[in-house]
Design a protein around this motif. Structure first.
Motif, PDB file in Angstrom:
ATOM      1  N   THR A   1      14.086   8.749 -37.834  1.00 50.73           N
ATOM      2  CA  THR A   1      15.300   8.812 -37.008  1.00 50.73           C
ATOM      3  C   THR A   1      15.329   7.684 -35.971  1.00 50.73           C
ATOM      4  O   THR A   1      15.868   7.849 -34.881  1.00 50.73           O
ATOM      5  N   GLY A   2      14.722   6.553 -36.302  1.00 44.56           N
ATOM      6  CA  GLY A   2      14.840   5.376 -35.442  1.00 44.56           C
ATOM      7  C   GLY A   2      13.625   5.056 -34.612  1.00 44.56           C
ATOM      8  O   GLY A   2      13.625   4.078 -33.865  1.00 44.56           O
ATOM      9  N   GLY A   3      12.593   5.888 -34.668  1.00 45.22           N
ATOM     10  CA  GLY A   3      11.368   5.580 -33.926  1.00 45.22           C
ATOM     11  C   GLY A   3      11.386   6.105 -32.507  1.00 45.22           C
ATOM     12  O   GLY A   3      12.057   7.092 -32.183  1.00 45.22           O
ATOM     13  N   PHE A   4      10.668   5.409 -31.653  1.00 45.15           N
ATOM     14  CA  PHE A   4      10.468   5.857 -30.277  1.00 45.15           C
ATOM     15  C   PHE A   4      11.382   5.108 -29.310  1.00 45.15           C
ATOM     16  O   PHE A   4      11.602   3.903 -29.459  1.00 45.15           O
ATOM     17  N   THR A   5      11.860   5.818 -28.319  1.00 46.96           N
ATOM     18  CA  THR A   5      12.516   5.176 -27.184  1.00 46.96           C
ATOM     19  C   THR A   5      11.630   5.398 -25.964  1.00 46.96           C
ATOM     20  O   THR A   5      11.013   6.461 -25.828  1.00 46.96           O
ATOM     21  N   THR A   6      11.572   4.409 -25.088  1.00 43.62           N
ATOM     22  CA  THR A   6      10.665   4.496 -23.949  1.00 43.62           C
ATOM     23  C   THR A   6      11.376   4.137 -22.652  1.00 43.62           C
ATOM     24  O   THR A   6      12.440   3.514 -22.651  1.00 43.62           O
ATOM     25  N   SER A   7      10.768   4.550 -21.558  1.00 42.04           N
ATOM     26  CA  SER A   7      11.210   4.129 -20.226  1.00 42.04           C
ATOM     27  C   SER A   7      10.007   4.155 -19.312  1.00 42.04           C
ATOM     28  O   SER A   7       9.008   4.827 -19.591  1.00 42.04           O
ATOM     29  N   THR A   8      10.082   3.413 -18.225  1.00 42.44           N
ATOM     30  CA  THR A   8       8.985   3.381 -17.259  1.00 42.44           C
ATOM     31  C   THR A   8       9.544   3.437 -15.846  1.00 42.44           C
ATOM     32  O   THR A   8      10.715   3.117 -15.608  1.00 42.44           O
ATOM     33  N   SER A   9       8.686   3.862 -14.925  1.00 45.24           N
ATOM     34  CA  SER A   9       9.127   4.000 -13.532  1.00 45.24           C
ATOM     35  C   SER A   9       8.842   2.753 -12.705  1.00 45.24           C
ATOM     36  O   SER A   9       9.125   2.732 -11.514  1.00 45.24           O
ATOM     37  N   GLY A  10       8.281   1.726 -13.322  1.00 49.35           N
ATOM     38  CA  GLY A  10       7.988   0.486 -12.598  1.00 49.35           C
ATOM     39  C   GLY A  10       6.491   0.272 -12.447  1.00 49.35           C
ATOM     40  O   GLY A  10       5.702   1.215 -12.524  1.00 49.35           O
ATOM     41  N   PRO A  11       6.093  -0.974 -12.198  1.00 54.50           N
ATOM     42  CA  PRO A  11       4.662  -1.307 -12.139  1.00 54.50           C
ATOM     43  C   PRO A  11       4.067  -1.082 -10.747  1.00 54.50           C
ATOM     44  O   PRO A  11       3.636  -2.032 -10.070  1.00 54.50           O
ATOM     45  N   TYR A  12       4.037   0.155 -10.297  1.00 57.71           N
ATOM     46  CA  TYR A  12       3.584   0.451  -8.932  1.00 57.71           C
ATOM     47  C   TYR A  12       2.210   1.125  -8.945  1.00 57.71           C
ATOM     48  O   TYR A  12       1.981   2.092  -9.668  1.00 57.71           O
ATOM     49  N   MET A  13       1.319   0.595  -8.131  1.00 60.00           N
ATOM     50  CA  MET A  13       0.009   1.199  -7.925  1.00 60.00           C
ATOM     51  C   MET A  13      -0.140   1.588  -6.460  1.00 60.00           C
ATOM     52  O   MET A  13       0.555   1.044  -5.587  1.00 60.00           O
ATOM     53  N   ILE A  14      -1.048   2.517  -6.202  1.00 62.04           N
ATOM     54  CA  ILE A  14      -1.248   3.035  -4.845  1.00 62.04           C
ATOM     55  C   ILE A  14      -2.625   2.635  -4.335  1.00 62.04           C
ATOM     56  O   ILE A  14      -3.629   2.814  -5.026  1.00 62.04           O
ATOM     57  N   GLY A  15      -2.656   2.086  -3.134  1.00 61.32           N
ATOM     58  CA  GLY A  15      -3.902   1.844  -2.429  1.00 61.32           C
ATOM     59  C   GLY A  15      -4.070   2.891  -1.342  1.00 61.32           C
ATOM     60  O   GLY A  15      -3.110   3.200  -0.618  1.00 61.32           O
ATOM     61  N   GLN A  16      -5.262   3.473  -1.230  1.00 61.79           N
ATOM     62  CA  GLN A  16      -5.512   4.529  -0.243  1.00 61.79           C
ATOM     63  C   GLN A  16      -6.448   4.036   0.859  1.00 61.79           C
ATOM     64  O   GLN A  16      -7.438   3.359   0.575  1.00 61.79           O
ATOM     65  N   ILE A  17      -6.118   4.385   2.089  1.00 64.02           N
ATOM     66  CA  ILE A  17      -7.019   4.143   3.225  1.00 64.02           C
ATOM     67  C   ILE A  17      -7.296   5.495   3.876  1.00 64.02           C
ATOM     68  O   ILE A  17      -6.378   6.180   4.332  1.00 64.02           O
ATOM     69  N   GLN A  18      -8.543   5.902   3.872  1.00 64.09           N
ATOM     70  CA  GLN A  18      -8.966   7.188   4.447  1.00 64.09           C
ATOM     71  C   GLN A  18      -9.291   6.991   5.926  1.00 64.09           C
ATOM     72  O   GLN A  18      -9.962   6.032   6.305  1.00 64.09           O
ATOM     73  N   VAL A  19      -8.811   7.909   6.759  1.00 63.04           N
ATOM     74  CA  VAL A  19      -9.049   7.827   8.206  1.00 63.04           C
ATOM     75  C   VAL A  19      -9.638   9.150   8.696  1.00 63.04           C
ATOM     76  O   VAL A  19      -9.056  10.213   8.485  1.00 63.04           O
ATOM     77  N   ARG A  20     -10.785   9.080   9.362  1.00 62.57           N
ATOM     78  CA  ARG A  20     -11.425  10.293   9.886  1.00 62.57           C
ATOM     79  C   ARG A  20     -11.549  10.187  11.414  1.00 62.57           C
ATOM     80  O   ARG A  20     -11.171   9.195  12.023  1.00 62.57           O
ATOM     81  N   ASN A  21     -12.105  11.239  12.013  1.00 61.09           N
ATOM     82  CA  ASN A  21     -12.345  11.290  13.461  1.00 61.09           C
ATOM     83  C   ASN A  21     -11.048  11.124  14.253  1.00 61.09           C
ATOM     84  O   ASN A  21     -10.959  10.320  15.191  1.00 61.09           O
ATOM     85  N   LEU A  22     -10.042  11.892  13.859  1.00 63.96           N
ATOM     86  CA  LEU A  22      -8.741  11.830  14.523  1.00 63.96           C
ATOM     87  C   LEU A  22      -8.560  13.042  15.429  1.00 63.96           C
ATOM     88  O   LEU A  22      -8.744  14.190  14.994  1.00 63.96           O
ATOM     89  N   SER A  23      -8.193  12.802  16.655  1.00 65.98           N
ATOM     90  CA  SER A  23      -7.921  13.918  17.570  1.00 65.98           C
ATOM     91  C   SER A  23      -6.582  14.560  17.260  1.00 65.98           C
ATOM     92  O   SER A  23      -6.379  15.757  17.515  1.00 65.98           O
ATOM     93  N   ASP A  24      -5.645  13.765  16.719  1.00 59.83           N
ATOM     94  CA  ASP A  24      -4.295  14.265  16.415  1.00 59.83           C
ATOM     95  C   ASP A  24      -3.854  13.747  15.042  1.00 59.83           C
ATOM     96  O   ASP A  24      -3.055  12.819  14.944  1.00 59.83           O
ATOM     97  N   PRO A  25      -4.358  14.295  13.951  1.00 58.39           N
ATOM     98  CA  PRO A  25      -4.059  13.770  12.614  1.00 58.39           C
ATOM     99  C   PRO A  25      -2.572  13.635  12.320  1.00 58.39           C
ATOM    100  O   PRO A  25      -2.136  12.622  11.759  1.00 58.39           O
ATOM    101  N   HIS A  26      -1.773  14.636  12.717  1.00 59.81           N
ATOM    102  CA  HIS A  26      -0.344  14.567  12.417  1.00 59.81           C
ATOM    103  C   HIS A  26       0.348  13.509  13.271  1.00 59.81           C
ATOM    104  O   HIS A  26       1.243  12.794  12.803  1.00 59.81           O
ATOM    105  N   GLY A  27      -0.077  13.389  14.508  1.00 58.57           N
ATOM    106  CA  GLY A  27       0.456  12.322  15.349  1.00 58.57           C
ATOM    107  C   GLY A  27       0.068  10.957  14.812  1.00 58.57           C
ATOM    108  O   GLY A  27       0.857  10.003  14.864  1.00 58.57           O
ATOM    109  N   ALA A  28      -1.149  10.853  14.277  1.00 60.91           N
ATOM    110  CA  ALA A  28      -1.606   9.580  13.715  1.00 60.91           C
ATOM    111  C   ALA A  28      -0.752   9.155  12.533  1.00 60.91           C
ATOM    112  O   ALA A  28      -0.385   7.982  12.401  1.00 60.91           O
ATOM    113  N   THR A  29      -0.413  10.124  11.661  1.00 57.29           N
ATOM    114  CA  THR A  29       0.423   9.747  10.513  1.00 57.29           C
ATOM    115  C   THR A  29       1.821   9.343  10.965  1.00 57.29           C
ATOM    116  O   THR A  29       2.427   8.431  10.387  1.00 57.29           O
TER     117      THR A  29
END
Length: 424
Positions: free
Chosen positions: A98-126
């Motif tokens: 029936t015509g094979g496969f159709t495809t789509s992608t959400s874009g070439p995006y990758m995520i970099g993470q930076i972990q932060v500890r020892n926060l007195s106010d984590p929600h305020g920091a974000t």
């Protein structure tokens, strides 16, 4: 045997090989196997890896019948199991009706993470991270060449994570990596912005690294299969019966992680083989895919449904972190040849191909499981390996394999019996 070998990496390939042979007391046959490698392969692998003493080759096969987004493609696959290549080709053949496969992608995006500890106010920091996201993004984009190629860090987000050691903040850089897999570029950006994140949050950064849960880099593939091509003559099952059995087999994977793990392994059989053939990072693809499957309860990456006309609708949604530039893809001659065979012009196009290959592999497995059973086709292809392991001469391998399949008795003992009979 002493495994401590100072500056082993500085020694020549031949010297490294001899040291290993001497220290491990390997047989002459084993030593000959290590040196019996094409020099072109050795040159390529020594540039790619550390402490090289030889090279191990996978068969490079081609899966046929694929039509993806209207274009016919041959799919290079590097894998030691012939049934994987056969299954991909068969799944693509079913979809081709029936015509094979159709495809789509959400874009070439990758995520970099930076972990932060020892926060007195984590929600305020974000909150402060969001306020200064523009500065953080600019700092990230000062690194490397992504911006000049149309990519770069496009968003900065932050959240609080409740860990066994208390609340911490995690900052995400969302990076458009264009046609690269992107690990090196993203890692460089994450490390570069870490001091600024500490200044903004008042905390201490630890990890600054890419995430392999690439849920901003999703590839999707879909196909429709009419039931008449699914019928099983061996089991006397109609196409509709096989179709319904496939949907119920998929439903078990939705409800049972034990089945879902094997269901998804079948998908990665195809995707991994394509990744190895093109020297893309199959480990990253596997890690991201399984993590994506486990976002809620662990479940299948593909879906099987029946449309209003009675056709089987097959679809897949999976993170695919691959590139057409950088890394080993262009540095290994065989991987380069595989890329030429594929003729994929961008990382997004390649991602869609990966999704289609994974779905084709899964379709063939599901159809086999729902109809004849998985072992019928697998043992037919495995019979040659059994004949070889039993010591069959080259000129008798095909005949012995065919006889074992005909007898429905694929065993080393049966192969040895046939060798004796045919050698009389």
């Amino acid at each position: 045997m002493d495994s401590r070998i100072p500056r082993f990496y500085d020694k020549s390939l031949g010297k490294r090989r001899q040291i290993v042979a001497d220290r491990c007391s390997i047989s002459e046959d084993a030593y000959e196997a290590l040196i019996d490698t094409d020099e072109r392969d050795l040159g390529a692998v020594e540039r790619l890896s550390e402490n090289v003493i030889g090279a191990i080759s996978f068969p490079l096969s081609v899966a046929t019948n694929f039509r993806i987004d209207g274009d016919d493609r041959l799919i290079p696959m590097a894998i030691e199991e012939s049934s994987v290549v056969a299954a991909a080709s068969y799944g693509a053949k079913l979809a081709r009706e029936t015509g094979g496969f159709t495809t789509s992608t959400s874009g070439p995006y990758m995520i970099g993470q930076i972990q932060v500890r020892n926060l007195s106010d984590p929600h305020g920091a974000t909150s402060r991270v969001f306020e200064r996201a523009g500065e953080i993004r600019a700092k990230a984009n000062d690194q490397g060449v992504l911006v000049s190629h149309g990519g770069g860090c496009e968003d900065v987000t932050a959240r609080v994570v409740d860990t066994p050691n208390g609340e911490m903040a995690v900052v995400h850089l969302v990076v458009n990596v264009q046609n690269a897999m992107g690990a090196n570029a993203v890692n460089t950006m994450a490390e570069a912005v870490a001091p600024m994140i500490e200044d903004v949050t008042g905390g201490e950064t630890i990890l600054s690294v890419l995430s392999n849960l690439a849920d901003c880099r999703i590839a999707r593939a879909r196909c429709t299969i009419p039931p008449d091509v699914l019928r099983s003559e061996k089991r006397a099952l109609s196409g509709e019966a096989v179709r319904d059995r496939i949907v119920d087999a998929w439903a078990l994977a939705v409800g049972d992680p034990y089945r879902a793990a094997t269901h998804n392994k079948g998908i990665f059989n195809g995707m991994d083989a394509l990744a190895v053939a093109t020297m893309n990072d199959w480990r990253a693809i596997e890690a991201g895919g399984h993590a994506f499957a486990a976002r809620d309860d662990y479940g299948p990456l593909s879906t099987y449904e029946i449309d209003t006309e009675g056709n089987l609708v097959c679809s897949i949604e999976v993170p695919v972190q691959v590139g057409v530039v950088g890394g080993a893809t262009r540095n290994h001659p065989v991987a380069n040849a595989s890329m030429e065979i594929l003729d994929a012009n961008s990382a997004e196009q390649l991602s869609g191909i990966f999704a289609a290959v994974g779905l084709a592999e899964n379709i063939a497995s599901m159809r086999a499981l729902a109809a004849e059973g998985i072992q019928a086709g697998h043992m037919k292809l495995h019979a040659k390996n059994v004949a070889i392991e039993a010591g069959a001469p080259e000129e008798l391998i095909d005949e012995i394999a065919a006889q074992m399949v005909a007898d429905d008795d694929v065993r080393a003992a049966r192969a040895r019996e046939l060798i004796s009979e045919l050698n009389r």
